[in-house]
Design a protein around this motif. Sequence first.
Motif, short mmCIF file in Angstrom:
data_model
loop_
_atom_site.label_atom_id
_atom_site.label_comp_id
_atom_site.label_asym_id
_atom_site.label_seq_id
_atom_site.Cartn_x
_atom_site.Cartn_y
_atom_site.Cartn_z
N ASN A 74 -10.82 10.66 3.80
CA ASN A 74 -11.57 9.81 2.87
C ASN A 74 -11.92 10.50 1.57
O ASN A 74 -12.20 9.84 0.57
CB ASN A 74 -12.85 9.30 3.54
N TRP B 113 -2.65 12.50 -3.92
CA TRP B 113 -4.02 11.98 -3.91
C TRP B 113 -4.22 10.92 -4.99
O TRP B 113 -4.87 9.90 -4.77
CB TRP B 113 -5.02 13.12 -4.10
N LYS B 114 -3.66 11.15 -6.18
CA LYS B 114 -3.79 10.19 -7.29
C LYS B 114 -3.03 8.90 -7.01
O LYS B 114 -3.37 7.84 -7.52
CB LYS B 114 -3.28 10.81 -8.59
N LYS C 261 4.76 -1.00 -4.99
CA LYS C 261 3.98 -1.22 -3.78
C LYS C 261 3.64 -2.69 -3.53
O LYS C 261 3.26 -3.04 -2.41
CB LYS C 261 2.73 -0.37 -3.77
N VAL D 22 3.95 3.02 -8.06
CA VAL D 22 2.84 2.06 -8.17
C VAL D 22 3.39 0.65 -8.40
O VAL D 22 2.91 -0.32 -7.80
CB VAL D 22 1.88 2.46 -9.30
N GLU E 251 0.82 -1.20 0.00
CA GLU E 251 0.00 0.00 0.00
C GLU E 251 0.86 1.26 0.00
O GLU E 251 2.02 1.25 0.41
CB GLU E 251 -0.94 0.03 1.21
N ILE E 252 0.24 2.33 -0.49
CA ILE E 252 0.84 3.66 -0.46
C ILE E 252 -0.03 4.54 0.41
O ILE E 252 -1.24 4.65 0.20
CB ILE E 252 0.97 4.25 -1.87
N LEU E 253 0.59 5.16 1.41
CA LEU E 253 -0.11 6.00 2.37
C LEU E 253 0.27 7.45 2.12
O LEU E 253 1.45 7.81 2.11
CB LEU E 253 0.28 5.59 3.79
N ALA F 159 -2.03 7.61 -3.72
CA ALA F 159 -2.18 6.90 -2.45
C ALA F 159 -3.41 6.01 -2.41
O ALA F 159 -4.45 6.31 -3.00
CB ALA F 159 -2.23 7.91 -1.31
N ASP F 160 -3.29 4.90 -1.67
CA ASP F 160 -4.42 4.01 -1.39
C ASP F 160 -5.20 4.48 -0.17
O ASP F 160 -6.41 4.30 -0.09
CB ASP F 160 -3.91 2.59 -1.13
N ARG F 161 -4.49 5.06 0.80
CA ARG F 161 -5.11 5.63 2.00
C ARG F 161 -4.44 6.97 2.27
O ARG F 161 -3.30 7.20 1.84
CB ARG F 161 -4.90 4.74 3.23
N ASN F 162 -5.14 7.84 3.01
CA ASN F 162 -4.59 9.16 3.28
C ASN F 162 -4.83 9.57 4.73
O ASN F 162 -5.85 9.22 5.33
CB ASN F 162 -5.24 10.21 2.37
#
Length: 228
Positions: free
Chosen positions: A213, A195-196, A179, A176, A30-32, A198-201
């Motif tokens: 969200n 924003w483009k 990950k 990408v 994942e990317i945070l 990340a999987d979560r922020n």
Amino acid sequence: MALLQVINLHKQFGDLELLNSCNFNLQTGEILGLFGRNGVGKSTLLKILFGTSIASKGILKINETQYPVRRSIWDKNPIISKGLVGYLPQFSFLPKTAKVWDIIPTYFDGEDQNLIFTAPRMADIAERKVNELSLGQKRYLEVLILGNLKHPFLLLDEPFSMVEPIFKELIHDFLVSLKAKKGILVTDHYYNDVWKLADRNLILNNGKLHQVNRIGDLVTGGYLRTSN
């Protein structure tokens, strides 16, 4: 899968509590994204995770092994010595007068050097000195080097800042592709690029981390004035 856990992390400068009870997990795959205004402590948080800054208190675990967030500056840093976390600082770490093709062997042996030399656009810069590169070329090279090392976790501070569009796209695509085998935390004031990607922020505001969200949450959290 590798798991990094931050539990009840605090950082205080005199009377200022920069980080207050920060908690989050980051796992491979994942990317945070991390958002926050200037001076709220994003870079300090990354430095604590890497081990070059010291927290006031808290717990850092990697794969259930706890690592010190408080220690003497003279103590050996096990996170660095074990190669657990890679860190891209805001400012370039590459020697300015060195040629790119001379830098790569200092990080990679044998055929592993091809991970860098065969990457897109690298043929254009391999013979050039670092101080002859554009900001985008330099940042792309730094991300390629750190991303291809064996760390299970990668922290990126401003990877997109002042970077030309073609290299933003190359950095995005490379991250990408990474990950599947790394957990990546990225912060940048070019918030659309994060924003483009990340999987979560998360947003850091008044010392605390909050889940994000939707773009509107960045307005509510005091990071953006408007979501338009």
